[in-house]
Design an enzyme around this catalytic site. Structure first.
Site, PDB file in Angstrom:
ATOM      1  N   CYS A 197     -13.845  40.267 -33.730  1.00 19.78           N
ATOM      2  CA  CYS A 197     -14.460  40.032 -32.415  1.00 19.78           C
ATOM      3  C   CYS A 197     -13.588  40.527 -31.265  1.00 19.78           C
ATOM      4  O   CYS A 197     -14.060  40.628 -30.131  1.00 19.78           O
ATOM      5  CB  CYS A 197     -14.792  38.561 -32.245  1.00 19.78           C
ATOM      6  SG  CYS A 197     -15.912  37.956 -33.514  1.00 19.78           S
ATOM      7  N   HIS A 226     -15.465  36.840 -24.761  1.00 12.25           N
ATOM      8  CA  HIS A 226     -16.204  37.013 -26.019  1.00 12.25           C
ATOM      9  C   HIS A 226     -17.163  35.832 -26.172  1.00 12.25           C
ATOM     10  O   HIS A 226     -16.777  34.671 -25.987  1.00 12.25           O
ATOM     11  CB  HIS A 226     -15.213  37.051 -27.184  1.00 12.25           C
ATOM     12  CG  HIS A 226     -15.865  36.928 -28.523  1.00 12.25           C
ATOM     13  ND1 HIS A 226     -16.916  37.731 -28.905  1.00 12.25           N
ATOM     14  CD2 HIS A 226     -15.636  36.084 -29.565  1.00 12.25           C
ATOM     15  CE1 HIS A 226     -17.298  37.392 -30.127  1.00 12.25           C
ATOM     16  NE2 HIS A 226     -16.540  36.400 -30.549  1.00 12.25           N
ATOM     17  N   ASN A 248     -23.328  35.293 -31.523  1.00 11.55           N
ATOM     18  CA  ASN A 248     -22.048  36.013 -31.579  1.00 11.55           C
ATOM     19  C   ASN A 248     -22.287  37.381 -32.229  1.00 11.55           C
ATOM     20  O   ASN A 248     -22.563  37.462 -33.426  1.00 11.55           O
ATOM     21  CB  ASN A 248     -21.055  35.178 -32.390  1.00 11.55           C
ATOM     22  CG  ASN A 248     -19.686  35.829 -32.501  1.00 11.55           C
ATOM     23  OD1 ASN A 248     -19.513  36.990 -32.170  1.00 11.55           O
ATOM     24  ND2 ASN A 248     -18.723  35.060 -32.989  1.00 11.55           N
TER      25      ASN A 248
END
Ligand code: COA
EC number: 2.3.1.180
Length: 326
Positions: free
Chosen positions: A112, A252, A282
């Site tokens: 990520c 994020h 996500n």
């Protein structure tokens, strides 16, 4: 000289998977997902769509905004952990599809944090004077690495792509700093055990579901909040700023609780914090460029604004970027 973002673009697949849809697939419910994650729905790539397809559309939108054509691009970097193939790099596939003939291209694997790691590479490349135009992309087809029978993970993730064009510019606006960190001791809290060199593809591996993402969610949660907070403070302090100077925090998008806990520790208000995790879940390396593009196109960032971004992901990896919007 500074590297500055001159164009942003994103692409999210059409298919929407809601919490109600998930209720029919695993033992979960909308209330649990909303309370623990804040995610309402996520996008899923079409069967004939993969990471490079989404990356190309996002990249073309970013290049159009920047007024840069593919043949002007010197370098393409794709942050991804779900490339079209184990190798070669998805960035090379993107290069061929957009016709960026003079560019060289490679992927960055930092889960990520992939987009901020890639942005840091672009910043270094430009500031060293190697070239003037870099395409930085975060793109993922996570839906193909998710175990759709595992309620602990399948409610969290989605597919999508975001991109930015980074160009050399004069001092002042642009990327002020990048801070990158890793700690491989946390490997097994968030990873895909198969099918790399350690556990090559095998029928037994498929039976053990090694091809899917594994995660210990509550352990990840604690380290994520701490790391995102620390790396954000590191960025502000390194440049002599405080939370009050930040126009927009673009973190994020892992889940709403992580974002809110981090923003609170940083003393950032709701107005200063961009959140779109409710729409997409996500999407790993895609979350930050997608959020940046949305915020940019909504007019939430203007020339001269201070934009702080921070990411956390498998590895563990974590990173921050502070930039003065061009
Ligand atoms: C995953 C996460 C939402 C789980 O929330 P949590 O409060 O930590 O919940 P736990 O994992 O402790 O599980 C609590 C219970 O909910 C259950 N549960 C897990 N997923 C569920 C779901 N989708 N629906 C309903 N119940 C669920 C668990 O089985 C557990 O049940 P038990 O107490 O009977 O064993 C949370 O840990 C999280 O957000 N972690 C970070 C994940 C992340 O962002 N990863 C990517 C980082 S880049």
């Amino acid at each position: 000289m500074r590297a500055r973002i001159t164009g942003t673009g994103s692409y999210m697949p059409e298919k929407i998977l809601t919490n109600l849809d998930l209720e029919k697939m695993v033992d979960t419910n909308n209330e649990w997902i909303m309370a623990r994650t804040g995610i309402e729905e996520r996008r899923i790539a079409a069967d004939d769509e993969c990471t490079s397809d989404m990356a190309v559309i996002a990249a073309e939108r970013a290049m159009e905004m920047a007024g840069v054509s593919a043949d002007q691009i010197d370098l393409i970097i794709v942050g991804t952990i779900t490339g079209d193939y184990p190798w070669p790099a998805t960035a090379c596939i993107v290069q061929a599809k957009i016709g960026a003939k003079k560019a060289f291209a490679y992927d960055v694997s930092a889960a990520c944090s992939g987009f901020l790691y890639a942005l840091s590479c672009a910043n270094d490349y430009i500031r060293c004077g190697h070239g003037t135009k870099v395409l930085v992309i975060g793109a993922e087809t996570l839906s193909r690495s998710i175990d759709w029978t595992d309620r602990n993970t399948c409610v969290l993730f989605g597919d999508g792509a975001g991109a930015v064009v980074v160009e050399a510019g004069e001092d002042g606006a642009g990327i002020l700093s990048c801070h990158l960190h890793s700690d491989g001791n946390y490997l097994e809290l968030l990873y895909q055990p198969g099918f790399g060199a350690k556990h090559p593809a095998s029928t037994a591996g498929v039976d053990s579901r090694l091809q899917f993402l594994k995660m210990q969610g509550n352990e990840v949660f604690k380290v994520a909040v701490r790391s995102l907070t620390e790396v954000s403070i590191e960025a502000l302090e390194a440049n002599g700023f405080t939370h009050a100077d930040v126009k927009l925090f673009v973190p994020h998008q892992a889940n709403r609780r992580i974002l809110e806990a981090t923003a609170k520790r940083l003393h950032l208000t709701d107005e200063q914090t961009y959140i779109n995790v409710h729409k997409y879940g996500n999407t790993s390396s895609a979350t930050i460029p997608v959020a940046l593009d949305e915020a940019n196109r909504q007019g939430l960032i203007a020339s001269g604004d201070l934009v702080l971004s921070a990411a956390f992901g498998g590895g563990f990896t974590w990173a921050s970027t502070l930039l003065r919007w061009a």
